[in-house]
Design a protein around this motif. Structure first.
Motif, PDB file in Angstrom:
ATOM      1  N   SER A  83       3.600 -59.734   5.903  1.00  0.00           N
ATOM      2  CA  SER A  83       3.876 -58.571   6.738  1.00  0.00           C
ATOM      3  C   SER A  83       3.601 -58.957   8.183  1.00  0.00           C
ATOM      4  O   SER A  83       2.645 -59.679   8.482  1.00  0.00           O
TER       5      SER A  83
ATOM      6  N   SER B 103      -1.234 -52.404   1.922  1.00  0.00           N
ATOM      7  CA  SER B 103      -0.165 -52.754   0.978  1.00  0.00           C
ATOM      8  C   SER B 103      -0.259 -51.964  -0.318  1.00  0.00           C
ATOM      9  O   SER B 103       0.746 -51.764  -0.992  1.00  0.00           O
TER      10      SER B 103
ATOM     11  N   TRP C 140       8.766 -57.451   7.221  1.00  0.00           N
ATOM     12  CA  TRP C 140       8.280 -58.137   6.019  1.00  0.00           C
ATOM     13  C   TRP C 140       9.180 -59.338   5.745  1.00  0.00           C
ATOM     14  O   TRP C 140      10.385 -59.305   6.011  1.00  0.00           O
TER      15      TRP C 140
ATOM     16  N   VAL D 259      10.402 -54.067   0.509  1.00  0.00           N
ATOM     17  CA  VAL D 259       9.812 -55.343   0.122  1.00  0.00           C
ATOM     18  C   VAL D 259       9.423 -55.311  -1.351  1.00  0.00           C
ATOM     19  O   VAL D 259       9.530 -56.318  -2.062  1.00  0.00           O
TER      20      VAL D 259
END
Length: 543
Positions: free
Chosen positions: A428, A442, A501, A520
């Protein structure tokens, strides 16, 4: 029979690079070569930052950089001796963390790669040993080797032929070959400067019909000339010292040189159509040959080795399906086909023998320079366009992932690859000073998918405004490395693309990029399914 994970035929740069990359992954490797020592004279002389990045993974890049010199770029001189084209490395910063093109001494490089193999107890090097034959079983290849008239049978999970243009391994695969219609005789002269003499400050392409040639500045006192054999000449005549001196005197005062090597080559441009038959695979010159006008011959072979190593490991050690090996050819054949085609076109520019066509070429190239800058060396090397990359459209999929200098959790200044690890990485990227988006938590779902894939999570920030670099451990074993991009290389790249990302492959090609947490996760699910490491309902639905 003794059994190995891999037998590699050929101990040139491609084969020994592959052996090092597999050895680092714990493979039991046997590598063989019919020669008894490193070839003592230079052959390849130019390489690029992708190669250096692979040497970084092996652990020898700093030494190679110390023994090499930056490539100064190439000037192309037309019929009148004036400039018609340039071909320079891109200006700094260096996006992959190393000099973008460099010049080296191949005997030293090969010896260094072989010494690195000696660190591993799981690698056996056999010089003076030739591959004779091979036959596949259900789950192995039986390889027949010969040394001093004695034969030996060994068994391996895979056989990889890195055994050059006359590859015995290629004959076992029995592929068809696409010929790109380039077949020319050239003479290569390597010499050491022993006296002061006037020479160009850059590599120089003499695009002159009377005597096409190339001048290359090597490290130390090494200088190289590549001279086209004219239709009226016999290539073997250049073995005569008087003939060689007369022709070489077109370019340099020969009394200032000590000639180290004279080699007559027939330059080809061709690509093998099938790089794999079951457990037998090809890499390097066994799979493709190109004229040297881009300086990409060795680069292409090491690119093969870098991409093949992690895919072999994925199949043999990580349980990925065997058809992942088909993506090796799907990726590298079109890529190298384009590079070989470009090398051929550059060779045609240099080697034009018709004076009228050469003059027209000069006019065209000068007009192109007037309208737009000449491309850099990096701009002509294509990304991957197929294979194990995200389904299109996806920004930057198939491109090399930038490598900035970063400050790691210990406060040390390191190149980013040292943080990414040897497998996939999910990165990231903070796009602005506020850190919006890229630095968000995350969450457990991303961590669970990364664990399934075995991927490392990395957060890259522009500055230290949100705290020092750190390594945070969440849920016990899911480490997230948090680093600072010290020169802005990666953060600026992400900002230009509008992404936050990236999923990065072990060979540092971008699998795919994303703009949000959910996208992602979708990329990772796609990748996990292709590797058959995740079998459940879609991640996006669970999210």
């Amino acid at each position: 029979m003794r059994r190995f994970d891999a037998v590699i035929a050929g101990m040139g740069p491609t084969g020994v690079t592959l052996a090092n990359l597999l050895a680092r992954r714990g493979w039991n490797v046997l590598i063989v070569d019919p020669a008894h020592e490193v070839y003592p004279l230079p052959r390849a002389i130019t390489a690029d930052h992708e190669v250096m990045r692979t040497f970084q993974a092996i652990g020898i890049a700093d030494e190679v950089a110390h023994e090499s010199i930056p490539h100064p770029g190439s000037d192309y001189l037309g019929v009148d001796g004036g400039l018609i084209k340039t071909f320079y490395p891109a200006p700094p910063p260096n996006p992959l963390g190393w000099e973008q093109n460099f010049l080296f001494y191949q005997p030293w490089l090969e010896a260094r790669l072989r010494r690195e193999l000696e660190r591993y107890g799981n690698v056996e090097q056999r010089l003076g040993t030739s591959l004779v034959d091979a036959a596949e079983n259900t789950d192995s290849v039986v390889v027949v080797l010969e040394r001093d008239g004695e034969t030996e049978h060994v068994e391996a999970e895979f056989l990889v032929g890195c055994d050059g243009a006359r590859s015995r391994t290629r004959s076992l695969v029995e592929p068809t070959i696409t010929d790109l219609d380039f077949d020319e005789w050239w003479v290569i002269v390597d010499a050491n400067l022993i006296a002061d003499t006037e020479l160009p400050p850059r590599a120089t392409q003499y695009c002159q019909p009377s005597r096409p040639g190339t001048f290359i500045i090597g490290p130390g006192s090494l200088r190289r000339w590549e001279i086209k054999v004219l239709p009226s000449e016999d290539p073997q005549d250049f073995k005569d010292h008087a003939v060689l001196r007369r022709v070489l005197s077109h370019f340099v005062d020969v009394d200032a040189l000590e000639i180290a090597r004279v080699a007559v080559y027939r330059f080809h441009a061709l690509v093998v159509d099938s790089w794999r038959r079951g457990r037998i695979l090809l890499a390097g010159d066994a799979a493709h040959q190109m004229p040297p006008f881009l300086g990409q011959g060795m680069c292409a072979g090491i690119r093969d080795a870098t991409g093949l190593a992690w895919k072999l490991d994925a199949v043999a050690k990580r349980g990925w399906p065997e058809d992942v090996l088909d993506t090796y050819q799907a990726e590298m054949r079109p890529h190298v086909g384009e590079v070989v085609g470009l090398a051929k076109e550059f060779g045609k520019i240099i080697g034009e023998l018709d004076p009228d066509r050469a003059s027209a070429r000069d006019t065209r190239l000068r007009e192109e320079r007037r309208l737009r800058p000449d491309p850099t060396r990096q701009q002509v090397i294509p990304p991957l366009s197929a294979g194990l990359i995200a389904s299109p459209p996806n920004v930057a999929a198939g491109a090399q992932f930038p490598q900035p200098w970063v400050r790691d959790a210990s406060g040390d200044r390191v190149r980013l690859d040292e943080v990414l690890g040897d497998w996939f990485a999910v990165v990231s990227i903070e796009n602005d000073e506020s850190g919006a988006g890229a630095g968000d938590d995350s969450g457990p779902l991303l961590e669970s998918v990364c664990r399934a894939l075995g991927a490392r999570q990395v957060v890259v920030r522009r500055s230290t405004t949100r705290g020092n670099s750190r390594t945070a451990t969440r849920n016990g074993d899911a480490a997230v490395a948090d680093v600072v991009d010290l020169d802005g290389t990666l953060v600026d790249w992400a900002s230009r693309l509008g992404i936050s990302w990236a999923v990065v492959r072990p060979d540092r090609y971008v699998y795919g990029t994303a703009t949000s947490h959910s996208t992602v996760l979708g990329l990772l699910e796609e990748l996990c399914l292709r590797g058959e490491v995740l079998a459940s309902e879609p991640v996006a639905e669970r999210h």
